[in-house]
Every structure is written in structure tokens, then in C-alpha cells.
Design a protein around this motif. Structure first.
Motif, mmCIF file in Angstrom:
data_model
loop_
_atom_site.group_PDB
_atom_site.id
_atom_site.type_symbol
_atom_site.label_atom_id
_atom_site.label_comp_id
_atom_site.label_asym_id
_atom_site.label_seq_id
_atom_site.Cartn_x
_atom_site.Cartn_y
_atom_site.Cartn_z
ATOM 1 N N VAL A 183 -45.188 -70.929 -38.223
ATOM 2 C CA VAL A 183 -44.816 -71.745 -39.385
ATOM 3 C C VAL A 183 -46.002 -72.618 -39.795
ATOM 4 O O VAL A 183 -46.301 -72.788 -40.986
ATOM 5 C CB VAL A 183 -43.554 -72.602 -39.080
ATOM 6 C CG1 VAL A 183 -43.331 -73.668 -40.148
ATOM 7 C CG2 VAL A 183 -42.324 -71.702 -38.969
ATOM 8 N N ASP A 184 -46.704 -73.123 -38.801
ATOM 9 C CA ASP A 184 -47.900 -73.935 -39.053
ATOM 10 C C ASP A 184 -48.964 -73.122 -39.817
ATOM 11 O O ASP A 184 -49.531 -73.588 -40.796
ATOM 12 C CB ASP A 184 -48.440 -74.393 -37.687
ATOM 13 C CG ASP A 184 -49.682 -75.239 -37.826
ATOM 14 O OD1 ASP A 184 -49.511 -76.452 -37.996
ATOM 15 O OD2 ASP A 184 -50.797 -74.683 -37.795
ATOM 16 N N ARG A 185 -49.202 -71.889 -39.369
ATOM 17 C CA ARG A 185 -50.206 -71.030 -40.013
ATOM 18 C C ARG A 185 -49.747 -70.581 -41.405
ATOM 19 O O ARG A 185 -50.529 -70.484 -42.336
ATOM 20 C CB ARG A 185 -50.508 -69.786 -39.150
ATOM 21 C CG ARG A 185 -50.961 -70.070 -37.735
ATOM 22 C CD ARG A 185 -52.371 -70.598 -37.663
ATOM 23 N NE ARG A 185 -52.438 -72.025 -37.989
ATOM 24 C CZ ARG A 185 -53.558 -72.682 -38.217
ATOM 25 N NH1 ARG A 185 -54.720 -72.071 -38.161
ATOM 26 N NH2 ARG A 185 -53.543 -73.962 -38.509
ATOM 27 N N LEU A 186 -48.448 -70.314 -41.521
ATOM 28 C CA LEU A 186 -47.902 -69.928 -42.829
ATOM 29 C C LEU A 186 -48.078 -71.072 -43.826
ATOM 30 O O LEU A 186 -48.483 -70.863 -44.982
ATOM 31 C CB LEU A 186 -46.413 -69.559 -42.676
ATOM 32 C CG LEU A 186 -45.656 -69.145 -43.946
ATOM 33 C CD1 LEU A 186 -46.305 -67.954 -44.641
ATOM 34 C CD2 LEU A 186 -44.189 -68.799 -43.608
ATOM 35 N N ALA A 187 -47.821 -72.292 -43.365
ATOM 36 C CA ALA A 187 -47.996 -73.465 -44.230
ATOM 37 C C ALA A 187 -49.457 -73.610 -44.647
ATOM 38 O O ALA A 187 -49.770 -73.931 -45.805
ATOM 39 C CB ALA A 187 -47.521 -74.725 -43.509
ATOM 40 N N ALA A 188 -50.377 -73.331 -43.699
ATOM 41 C CA ALA A 188 -51.809 -73.434 -44.021
ATOM 42 C C ALA A 188 -52.173 -72.449 -45.135
ATOM 43 O O ALA A 188 -52.875 -72.793 -46.089
ATOM 44 C CB ALA A 188 -52.637 -73.156 -42.760
ATOM 45 N N GLY A 189 -51.685 -71.219 -45.018
ATOM 46 C CA GLY A 189 -51.982 -70.208 -46.038
ATOM 47 C C GLY A 189 -51.393 -70.568 -47.389
ATOM 48 O O GLY A 189 -52.068 -70.481 -48.431
ATOM 49 N N ILE A 190 -50.141 -70.997 -47.390
ATOM 50 C CA ILE A 190 -49.491 -71.352 -48.661
ATOM 51 C C ILE A 190 -50.226 -72.523 -49.321
ATOM 52 O O ILE A 190 -50.436 -72.536 -50.537
ATOM 53 C CB ILE A 190 -47.992 -71.685 -48.429
ATOM 54 C CG1 ILE A 190 -47.232 -70.419 -48.013
ATOM 55 C CG2 ILE A 190 -47.367 -72.284 -49.688
ATOM 56 C CD1 ILE A 190 -45.781 -70.674 -47.606
ATOM 57 N N SER A 191 -50.657 -73.504 -48.513
ATOM 58 C CA SER A 191 -51.358 -74.668 -49.076
ATOM 59 C C SER A 191 -52.642 -74.262 -49.793
ATOM 60 O O SER A 191 -52.958 -74.769 -50.876
ATOM 61 C CB SER A 191 -51.708 -75.663 -47.973
ATOM 62 O OG SER A 191 -50.569 -76.007 -47.257
#
Ligand SMILES: [Zn+2]
Length: 403
Positions: free
Chosen positions: A312-320
Motif C-alpha cells: 500500500v505504501d509503494r502503491l501510494a508512492a506511485g499514485i502520488s
């Protein structure tokens, strides 16, 4: 409801061009938003009532729409006829994946008439795929009534697709390299064939018929066992990029020095956010995305919690990152990314907000895709219908004429 964009009736346009553009505006309005009365079409396009009547008459003559009187009368006077698109004008959509050939028949208006999934014992070569598709098309032709018209074939591929050349540059999971696939299909089948990247088609479907219907600026991220794909609409237009290679969001680098990716980089988005790692943490065999979401949400196993938190942390990084580049109004997540979202919605939204330029992130909605497995079928059909929308006046009734 989307605003139709007719060409204004100004003298500098040739009459023919204006008429064709207006024909497209009316046809697309009926395709995307369903049946409407002539009065609604008149209000929506801002055209004269008589112009709408003439355009509808032409579309009826080409058998692209039909007209009927409303069942219930509203107010006094003559009721405005209801115009409906002809769902029997169809595209055949197929999706050759590593373990199955998925397909469907999709009519104008987004009606899916039929779907199939033919399991495969080995990943298909391009030649195998052409033969399997030819079999499927021939079966559809024999099953559909004579009142159906097949106007082309749309193929979704888990691949980097050169849409200008109609060729597959690289399909890592299928192990295809430099395959002139659209031409192979046209030669074998004798019908119009379009090919495109599966995630880009998913984005189109969500934007036309799904969770981002009518949204001008959206990004789409789809996660599957094969990796992460994407698509984007910018100011109402699909961003395809050079030769259609755009929106390869799975290969933006999230973790410098991280795990090696087949693309030649390390730490790509799709190496950090992975379906197989979630499934392994759960210790289950093959499960679908819906089950995956439920198991992730319900698990209290520290191993699962740790893997989910990391992803979830990495997914958030990509979306940001994507929010900074595209300033989308909506981010649509499909495949297993929707499962991850379903399991940790609040956390994902909070992390995205924390890591994005606040003024941009405040306006973004994150949602899950609404179409599920119908996405690629609808998206592939849209590429076929594009040819019709480019110039409906050229559309004749015989099947091969639409090429
Ligand atoms: Zn990569």
C-alpha cells in the motif's frame, strides 16, 4: 451527462463536413449515454430541431439507430420520438492471455452480447493465437443472426503495442517480439483488425462506460499477475504517446536499486506492488481478485499485514508521482490493485494525500474500476467503433465494407 460537441453551423465550414461532425456527435451521444428523445438530442447538441431530424433520418437509413414513440406521453402535443442505437452493429473483442483466450461480442452502446473464455494448455504463439481467433470469429459468425453486422475485430494484448504499425513490439509474458499481429489477423480473416495494450483499453472502457464516465482527466492503473499497466485521459483525450507506447506506469521507478525488472531497470512500480507476493503471503493457491480483496481485508497474520502495508505504501508512492504529472480528477484502480484498495482504502487515501502536492491531491478521487473483466472487451470494441465514428457516412450495410 457528457456534453456533445457539435460543430457550430458556421458558413466557413463546408456543409458536408459540418453534417458529418454532427452525425458523429449524435451517434456518440447515443452510444455513450443510451436512448434519448429527439428533443433531448436537440437540447444537448444545440442544433436545430430540423437538423436533428435529418441526422437521425440518415442514421436510420444506415441502420445505425432506430426510432420509436415513447410509451408514456408527457404534456400536450406530439411526443418526441426516442432514438436508440443499434446494438446489433457489433465488434468482436478478444484477449489472448498466457492461459486462456478471452473474447466477446460487443454491440454499439456497450452491449455485451456474449462472452467466452477458452482455457489454453500452453501460452499461444502468434500463429496459434491467429488460428484460435479465426475459430472464435467463425463460430460467432455462424451463431449471430443475419441482422447482426460485424464491423471489425479488436484485440487487447498484455504487451507493448505499436499501434501505428499494428504490431506487438514486446509481450514479455507471451514471449512475442516484433509481431505484425494486426496484419496477420487481416490476412487470415479478411476483416478490419485493431490491436492495443490491454490496460490502455481498460482505461478507455472505464472512461466511456465505467468508474470515470465522462471525466476529462483520469488515470487508470491495472494490476494483474503479469504486472501493472495503465492508461490516461488528459483534457478529455486519451494519452497514447509516441506509437501508442504511453502510460507504461508499471515501469516508473519507485525503489532505486530495488529488484531487477525485465525492462532493464531496478525497482519498477510493478516489481514493488505484486500480486504474487500477496498471494504467497496468504499461503493460498490460485484465487480471483475479489477473493483476494476479502482475504487481505480479513487477515490478521503478521506476514500478510506486513506485505499489505509495504505494498500500500509503494502503491501510494506511485499514485502520488502520477498525480504530480497528470493532475487527474480521478484515479481508477483495476485488477488486484482494486483488491488492495478494497482492503486498505483509508490508509491508501491518507498516504497519497501525505505524499502529493496538497493542492493537486485534494481534488483527486481514488476509486475502483466498475467494469471488472468486461473492461478489455469493451475497450477493444471501442477501438473498432472509432473507425465508424471517424466517418459514419461511409458506413454501409455489407460486413466487409467497413474496413
Ligand atoms: Zn520495469
Amino acid at each position: 451527462m457528457r456534453k456533445a460537441q457539435p460543430v457550430s453551423e458556421q458558413p466557413q465550414h463546408s456543409n458536408d463536413r459540418v453534417r458529418r461532425s454532427n452525425l458523429v456527435a449524435v451517434l456518440r451521444a447515443l452510444h455513450l449515454d443510451g436512448a434519448q428523445s429527439r428533443a433531448q438530442l436537440t437540447r444537448r447538441t444545440g442544433l436545430y430541431r430540423s437538423t436533428i431530424a435529418a441526422l437521425v433520418a440518415e442514421l436510420i437509413e444506415r441502420d445505425l439507430v432506430a426510432e420509436s414513440l415513447p410509451e408514456t406521453r408527457v404534456g400536450v402535443g406530439r411526443p418526441s420520438p426516442i432514438v436508440t442505437i443499434n446494438p446489433r452493429v457489433v465488434a468482436i473483442s478478444v484477449y489472448p492471455d498466457v492461459d486462456a483466450l478471452i473474447g466477446g461480442v460487443v454491440g454499439l452502446g456497450g452491449t455485451i452480447h456474449r462472452r467466452w473464455r477458452k482455457p489454453l494448455t500452453a501460452k499461444p504463439t502468434p500463429e496459434d493465437a491467429v488460428e484460435l481467433i479465426a475459430e472464435a470469429v467463425s463460430q460467432v459468425e455462424s451463431e449471430l443472426g443475419r441482422d447482426h453486422r460485424i464491423i471489425g475485430l479488436g484485440v487487447a494484448l498484455p504487451a507493448l503495442v505499436d499501434t501505428d504499425a499494428g504490431s506487438v513490439t514486446l509481450a514479455p509474458n507471451l514471449d512475442w517480439h516484433g509481431v505484425p499481429f494486426a496484419q496477420m489477423l487481416r490476412d487470415r480473416l479478411g476483416i478490419s483488425a485493431m490491436i492495443a495494450n490491454d490496460a490502455q483499453l481498460g482505461a478507455t472502457a472505464e472512461r466511456e462506460f465505467g468508474s470515470a464516465s465522462g471525466v476529462g482527466n483520469m488515470i487508470y492503473l491495472n494490476g494483474s499477475g503479469g504486472g501493472i499497466g495503465g492508461g490516461a485521459f488528459v483534457d478529455g483525450r486519451e494519452m497514447r504517446g509516441f506509437r501508442g507506447y504511453g502510460a507504461e506506469f508499471g515501469h516508473i521507478v519507485i525503489d532505486h536499486g530495488g529488484e531487477a525488472c525485465f525492462c532493464g531497470q531496478h525497482g519498477c512500480f510493478e516489481r514493488c506492488v505484486r500480486r504474487d507476493a500477496l498471494v504467497a503471503a496468504l499461503g493460498v493457491d490460485s484465487i480471483d481478485d475479489e477473493e483476494l480483496g476479502e482475504l487481505l481485508a480479513g487477515s490478521d497474520d503478521p506476514l500478510v499485514l506486513g506485505e499489505v502495508a509495504r505494498q500500500v505504501d509503494r502503491l501510494a508512492a506511485g499514485i502520488s508521482m502520477l498525480i504530480s504529472v497528470f493532475a487527474p480528477e480521478r484515479v481508477v484502480l483495476g485488477g488486484f490493485l482494486a483488491s488492495l484498495y478494497a482492503a486498505r482504502r483509508e490508509e491508501l487515501v491518507r498516504l497519497v494525500a501525505e505524499r502529493s502536492f496538497t493542492l493537486l491531491a485534494d481534488r483527486v478521487e481514488i476509486v475502483s474500476g466498475g467494469l471488472g473483466s468486461r473492461e478489455v472487451l469493451l475497450g477493444a470494441a471501442e477501438r473498432v467503433f472509432e473507425g465508424l465514428f471517424a466517418d459514419p457516412a461511409r458506413f454501409r450495410s455489407a460486413r466487409a465494407d467497413s474496413e
